[in-house]
Design a protein around this motif. Structure first.
Motif, PDB file in Angstrom:
ATOM      1  N   PRO A   1      64.658  46.207 -15.223  1.00 53.04           N
ATOM      2  CA  PRO A   1      65.166  44.825 -15.223  1.00 53.04           C
ATOM      3  C   PRO A   1      65.140  44.143 -13.859  1.00 53.04           C
ATOM      4  O   PRO A   1      65.276  42.923 -13.792  1.00 53.04           O
ATOM      5  CB  PRO A   1      66.596  45.002 -15.721  1.00 53.04           C
ATOM      6  N   LEU A   2      64.961  44.888 -12.772  1.00 57.30           N
ATOM      7  CA  LEU A   2      64.965  44.312 -11.417  1.00 57.30           C
ATOM      8  C   LEU A   2      66.240  43.516 -11.159  1.00 57.30           C
ATOM      9  O   LEU A   2      66.203  42.418 -10.605  1.00 57.30           O
ATOM     10  CB  LEU A   2      63.734  43.429 -11.198  1.00 57.30           C
ATOM     11  N   ASP A   3      67.344  44.069 -11.628  1.00 57.90           N
ATOM     12  CA  ASP A   3      68.616  43.395 -11.405  1.00 57.90           C
ATOM     13  C   ASP A   3      69.327  43.960 -10.176  1.00 57.90           C
ATOM     14  O   ASP A   3      70.549  44.055 -10.136  1.00 57.90           O
ATOM     15  CB  ASP A   3      69.513  43.486 -12.647  1.00 57.90           C
ATOM     16  N   CYS A   4      68.534  44.286  -9.153  1.00 57.87           N
ATOM     17  CA  CYS A   4      69.090  44.855  -7.921  1.00 57.87           C
ATOM     18  C   CYS A   4      70.265  44.038  -7.357  1.00 57.87           C
ATOM     19  O   CYS A   4      71.231  44.627  -6.861  1.00 57.87           O
ATOM     20  CB  CYS A   4      68.016  44.996  -6.862  1.00 57.87           C
ATOM     21  N   PRO A   5      70.220  42.712  -7.410  1.00 61.61           N
ATOM     22  CA  PRO A   5      71.347  41.959  -6.850  1.00 61.61           C
ATOM     23  C   PRO A   5      72.695  42.285  -7.489  1.00 61.61           C
ATOM     24  O   PRO A   5      73.732  42.075  -6.861  1.00 61.61           O
ATOM     25  CB  PRO A   5      70.953  40.506  -7.110  1.00 61.61           C
ATOM     26  N   VAL A   6      72.704  42.748  -8.734  1.00 67.34           N
ATOM     27  CA  VAL A   6      73.982  43.101  -9.342  1.00 67.34           C
ATOM     28  C   VAL A   6      74.100  44.592  -9.613  1.00 67.34           C
ATOM     29  O   VAL A   6      75.036  45.034 -10.270  1.00 67.34           O
ATOM     30  CB  VAL A   6      74.237  42.334 -10.666  1.00 67.34           C
ATOM     31  N   CYS A   7      73.145  45.354  -9.108  1.00 71.79           N
ATOM     32  CA  CYS A   7      73.147  46.787  -9.406  1.00 71.79           C
ATOM     33  C   CYS A   7      73.882  47.553  -8.319  1.00 71.79           C
ATOM     34  O   CYS A   7      73.635  47.342  -7.136  1.00 71.79           O
ATOM     35  CB  CYS A   7      71.712  47.295  -9.517  1.00 71.79           C
ATOM     36  N   ASP A   8      74.775  48.448  -8.749  1.00 69.70           N
ATOM     37  CA  ASP A   8      75.552  49.216  -7.777  1.00 69.70           C
ATOM     38  C   ASP A   8      74.716  50.229  -7.011  1.00 69.70           C
ATOM     39  O   ASP A   8      75.115  50.712  -5.962  1.00 69.70           O
ATOM     40  CB  ASP A   8      76.688  49.955  -8.495  1.00 69.70           C
ATOM     41  N   GLN A   9      73.561  50.569  -7.563  1.00 69.60           N
ATOM     42  CA  GLN A   9      72.723  51.573  -6.901  1.00 69.60           C
ATOM     43  C   GLN A   9      71.915  50.944  -5.759  1.00 69.60           C
ATOM     44  O   GLN A   9      71.409  51.660  -4.916  1.00 69.60           O
ATOM     45  CB  GLN A   9      71.792  52.191  -7.931  1.00 69.60           C
ATOM     46  N   ALA A  10      71.786  49.617  -5.771  1.00 73.73           N
ATOM     47  CA  ALA A  10      70.961  48.956  -4.769  1.00 73.73           C
ATOM     48  C   ALA A  10      71.361  49.418  -3.378  1.00 73.73           C
ATOM     49  O   ALA A  10      72.537  49.481  -3.047  1.00 73.73           O
ATOM     50  CB  ALA A  10      71.108  47.445  -4.887  1.00 73.73           C
ATOM     51  N   GLY A  11      70.343  49.768  -2.584  1.00 74.54           N
ATOM     52  CA  GLY A  11      70.622  50.266  -1.253  1.00 74.54           C
ATOM     53  C   GLY A  11      70.444  51.756  -1.159  1.00 74.54           C
ATOM     54  O   GLY A  11      70.081  52.277  -0.120  1.00 74.54           O
ATOM     55  N   GLU A  12      70.689  52.456  -2.263  1.00 73.57           N
ATOM     56  CA  GLU A  12      70.429  53.892  -2.235  1.00 73.57           C
ATOM     57  C   GLU A  12      69.577  54.284  -3.441  1.00 73.57           C
ATOM     58  O   GLU A  12      69.640  55.394  -3.930  1.00 73.57           O
ATOM     59  CB  GLU A  12      71.745  54.679  -2.208  1.00 73.57           C
ATOM     60  N   CYS A  13      68.788  53.321  -3.896  1.00 75.42           N
ATOM     61  CA  CYS A  13      67.995  53.527  -5.102  1.00 75.42           C
ATOM     62  C   CYS A  13      66.611  54.048  -4.729  1.00 75.42           C
ATOM     63  O   CYS A  13      65.939  53.468  -3.888  1.00 75.42           O
ATOM     64  CB  CYS A  13      67.871  52.198  -5.838  1.00 75.42           C
ATOM     65  N   HIS A  14      66.207  55.133  -5.340  1.00 77.86           N
ATOM     66  CA  HIS A  14      64.899  55.695  -5.023  1.00 77.86           C
ATOM     67  C   HIS A  14      63.762  54.812  -5.530  1.00 77.86           C
ATOM     68  O   HIS A  14      62.691  54.792  -4.947  1.00 77.86           O
ATOM     69  CB  HIS A  14      64.764  57.099  -5.628  1.00 77.86           C
ATOM     70  N   LEU A  15      64.017  54.111  -6.619  1.00 78.53           N
ATOM     71  CA  LEU A  15      62.973  53.227  -7.144  1.00 78.53           C
ATOM     72  C   LEU A  15      62.757  52.041  -6.206  1.00 78.53           C
ATOM     73  O   LEU A  15      61.636  51.590  -6.002  1.00 78.53           O
ATOM     74  CB  LEU A  15      63.356  52.746  -8.550  1.00 78.53           C
ATOM     75  N   GLN A  16      63.855  51.586  -5.621  1.00 80.45           N
ATOM     76  CA  GLN A  16      63.742  50.530  -4.594  1.00 80.45           C
ATOM     77  C   GLN A  16      62.901  51.025  -3.428  1.00 80.45           C
ATOM     78  O   GLN A  16      61.985  50.346  -2.975  1.00 80.45           O
ATOM     79  CB  GLN A  16      65.136  50.172  -4.068  1.00 80.45           C
TER      80      GLN A  16
END
Lengths: 374, 447
Positions: A110-125
């Motif tokens: 979904p590319l909802d990184c702005p509301v995703c709690d994993q953003a910043g430590e996400c391997h897919l990112q």
């Protein structure tokens, strides 16, 4: 004759014990040579081989049989042979295949990184950032799943899942009875308990740590803060659960503990604890102990990964100094595949500003000037 | 020459008594007097190749079986025949179950498997009953069970029904499913010959391969090896379907030409209503589709024969494969875009969802093809499809990724102008088909 065998990865020769996988050998070399892994988890038996991001080209099979392997192989599940020559980041085929895999993984994400709690430590990112592709070639509606409640502690966002199966292996290997698994097949395969059952085992919280994306996140931390604004601190307590090592990482803002996770090593995996076993932590440590009084603070954590979290670091705690400088010379002058340096384009990531030196909550204005100007 | 189907016309051949009256179980009696090594040697000499699709030499596969002391070995028969267009195994199991059971007993004896399994697809709902009846009859007459006919060899055969998943036709997924797990392919190595069912050495063979073992023992490996052309030995069952006058299961010699197979009255009897041949998939849905001009003759102008080498001549670019023998014929009224979409939908539905290129890529290809078929396609879509299939092929755990990529690749390679016409004439494409264009049937051009 020693048990060690020689393997050459991207022109760097290492000696590894017999039975090592190509991926483990590449991790011994370190740096960009080690393929990014989305599904392989060295602490979980049977994991790996599924995401296909760690594909490498074997240009020479072994000393005895020097034929190259016709297909790219999954380095996490392929053992090394004596005299094997492997191309990881120096191979165009590998680069192309990994780009393809990244595209496939992001296809329905979904590319909802702005509301995703994993953003910043996400391997897919990290993976998509490393590939540096900005556009998309699909305009189809993304696949969605009906939400499923896994109880008071764990939040499942099936839309974000990349089907790495890590959480299934974790549940199989850490808990007595498996409570969740994979239902359906193909692109509608999903992680589920089938009967909307809460996951309640003492160690089931570890699925949050092994999840490479934001599919399984901590409900007690949900929408509370961004990980790069919290400061990681190593701490421990005498946990009464005999299987729990009690060694954790607290993610703090001021004196408030926002989140408790297991300690991670430089590959993003749960690190080995001081008792020599994998540092899985119990649900009590993870979800219940959100007070500094519960913990004995050891000091600021050393952040190993070159991820956005490194921004929230304490001065001098980031980096794997040494290896990466020499790397470029060795891999026939090839630059790392990073296409943009986030520190150059984002104000928020001003490397001169250390969150630890800001009193109170950080605002965007804090990053716009250097510290001495304030 | 008919080796497998020579008794198929006899009434009641499905039952033990009729089967024995017609020379049944003689091959088993002969085999039990031989040593297992001699049987493997005979099969090696015969040059029999796996009939499931890949065409791997069976004798070689058997000799790879690990034989550690004290560890039981297993023979598993892959009766999960799910490839669209392939129905030869169904015919064998339904009408000649004892031929198949004979092959199972001989193969089990050769491999030292005391417990053998037949994994049959769930959709063949009535066939397990036929097989179980045949097994019961064989057991009642002493051909199965303890100490078979005084040879000291014990063997039991169990029939296991699958849940109806294409992926369980892949040997490691079949093993997982047989063990009662989710049918996900295992990552090789270790190969089933080392660690298969219950982590024991296992051989997985197709129904037709196993059924052929009986005739091989009866006539001798060398005599069998003298049949056929080149490395394609013996005979092969073909299941012909599509636009044909006489679709069905045929046993062919490998020196038969493709042209004769389609047009002669002995076999498929030509294409109905005087239509012309447009394209053909000679080996089940996952092999590349070829247009008529490349099907009957290869690029060098030589006549194509129905065997492994001749059909594969030209590689993936201008050739195709014999595969599992699911011969699908498309006449001039068929739409290749729609056909490719149907196949893409099948592979999307049947992907196990384990590895990412196949899980995501098959669905993406299906959606793009659906757009093109229904007049919403864009010019770039064709190149995008090509790029997607290229990145799926070879990058997956099991061959399902390749099987999904090849039909799309071949359709674009040979029928690109039809895809382009679909995109350029979205409304017209809804009302009529593209037709033959330059893939006209060479036979009819000559006449």
């Amino acid at each position: 004759m020693s048990d060690n065998i020689k393997v050459t990865i991207d022109n760097i020769t290492v000696e590894v014990p017999n039975g090592t996988t190509i991926l483990e050998a590449a991790r011994m070399v370190g740096g960009d040579v080690a393929p990014i892994t989305m599904c392989y988890y060295s602490k979980l038996k049977g994991s790996g081989g599924k995401c296909r991001t760690c594909l490498v080209e074997v240009s020479k099979g072994s000393e005895k049989d020097p034929r190259p392997m016709p297909k790219l192989v999954a380095s996490c599940r392929t053992g090394v042979m004596d005299g094997m020559e492997v191309k990881s980041m120096t191979s165009e085929r590998v680069k192309d295949a990994r780009e393809g895999v990244t595209e496939f993984l992001l296809l329905n994400h979904p590319l909802d990184c702005p509301v995703c709690d994993q953003a910043g430590e996400c391997h897919l990112q990290d993976l998509s950032y490393e590939q540096g592709k900005q556009g998309t070639r699909t305009d189809f509606t993304r696949r969605t799943f009906a939400p499923e409640d896994l109880g008071p502690y764990i939040q499942l966002h099936m839309n974000r899942c990349i089907m790495c199966f890590r959480c299934v292996y974790t549940a199989e290997q850490l808990t007595e009875q498996r409570e969740h698994g994979v239902l359906d097949r193909g692109d509608h395969a999903r992680i589920s308990t089938c009967i909307s059952k809460a996951l309640e085992h003492d160690f089931i919280g570890n699925v949050i740590d092994v999840c490479p994306v934001g599919a399984l996140t901590d409900k007690t931390f949900r929408f509370k803060n961004r990980v790069w604004f919290t400061k990681p601190v190593d701490a421990h307590r005498n946990c009464t659960n005999p299987k729990c090592c009690g060694e954790v990482r607290l993610w703090m803002r001021g004196k408030e503990v926002f989140r408790v996770t297991a300690r991670k090593d430089e590959w993003g995996e749960v690190a080995t604890a001081s008792n020599g076993e994998t540092g899985w932590i119990c649900n009590e440590c993870r979800f219940e102990k959100k007070d500094t009084a519960d913990w004995i603070i050891e000091g600021p954590s050393r952040i190993q990964r070159t991820s956005v979290i490194a921004q929230g670091h304490y001065a001098g705690t980031v980096g794997t100094a040494g290896k990466s400088e020499k790397l470029i010379d060795k891999v026939i002058g090839k630059e790392p595949i990073y296409t943009l340096d986030i520190h150059k384009v984002s104000e928020v990531d001003n490397p001169n500003v250390h969150l630890s030196q800001i009193a109170g909550p950080a605002h965007s204005t804090d990053f716009k000037h250097d510290i001495k100007d304030r | 020459m008919k080796l497998l189907l020579d008794k198929a016309h006899i009434e009641g051949i499905r039952y033990y008594d009729t089967w024995v009256k017609n020379g049944g179980y003689e091959s088993v009696a002969k085999a039990l007097k031989m040593t297992p090594e001699e049987i493997v040697e005979e099969v090696k000499k015969s040059g029999l190749r796996g009939r499931g699709g890949a065409g791997f030499p069976t004798g070689l596969k058997w000799s790879f079986l690990a034989k550690p002391e004290g560890v039981p070995r297993h023979l598993v028969c892959n009766a999960d025949e799910s490839e669209p267009g392939t129905f030869k195994d169904r015919y064998l199991m339904e009408f000649l179950p004892h031929l198949f059971i004979e092959g199972m007993i001989i193969s089990s004896f050769a491999l030292g498997s005391n417990v053998s399994y037949i994994y049959i697809r769930g959709e063949y709902a009535w066939i397990p009953d036929i097989l179980e009846q045949a097994i019961a009859e064989a057991k009642a007459n002493g051909w199965l069970g303890k100490n078979i006919k005084g040879s000291g060899f014990d063997c039991e055969i169990y029939v296991q029904r699958g849940g109806g998943a294409y992926i369980c036709g892949e040997e490691t997924a079949l093993i997982e499913s047989l063990e009662g797990k989710r049918g996900n392919p295992r990552i090789k190595p270790p190969f089933p010959a080392v660690q298969g069912v219950w982590m024991r050495p296992t051989v997985v063979n197709n129904v037709e391969t196993i059924a052929t073992v009986g005739p091989i023992i009866s006539m001798g490996g060398e005599a069998y090896g003298n049949l056929g052309v080149g490395n394609s030995k013996g005979t092969k069952l073909m299941s012909a379907c599509g636009n044909l006058n006489k679709p069905g299961v045929y046993e062919i010699d490998f020196d038969l030409s493709v042209e004769e197979f389609i047009y002669s009255d002995e076999y498929c009897g030509g294409i109905p209503n005087g239509k012309r041949l447009k394209a053909c998939i000679p080996g089940g849905s996952s092999v590349p589709i070829v247009p008529a001009n490349l099907l009957l003759k290869n690029v060098k102008g030589e006549t194509r024969l129905m065997n492994y080498e001749s059909l594969a001549d030209g590689g993936l670019a201008t050739g195709t494969m014999l595969g599992s023998g699911g011969f699908i014929v498309l006449d001039e009224d068929q739409c290749v875009v729609r056909h490719t979409m149907t196949l893409a939908r099948f592979y999307n539905h049947e992907s196990c969802g384990q590895c990412s290129p196949c899980r995501e890529g098959t669905g993406w290809m299906y959606k793009i093809l659906k757009n093109i078929e229904y007049g919403k396609g864009k010019k770039e879509d064709i190149d995008l499809l090509w790029d997607i299939q290229r990145r799926i092929e070879g990058n997956t755990i099991c061959p399902l990724g390749d099987a999904a990529a090849w039909p799309v690749a071949a359709a674009i390679r040979h029928f690109r102008d039809e895809f382009e016409w679909h995109i350029d004439h979205p409304e017209e494409a809804q009302t009529r088909n593209f037709g033959l264009a330059h893939y006209a049937d060479p036979l009819l051009i000559q006449n």
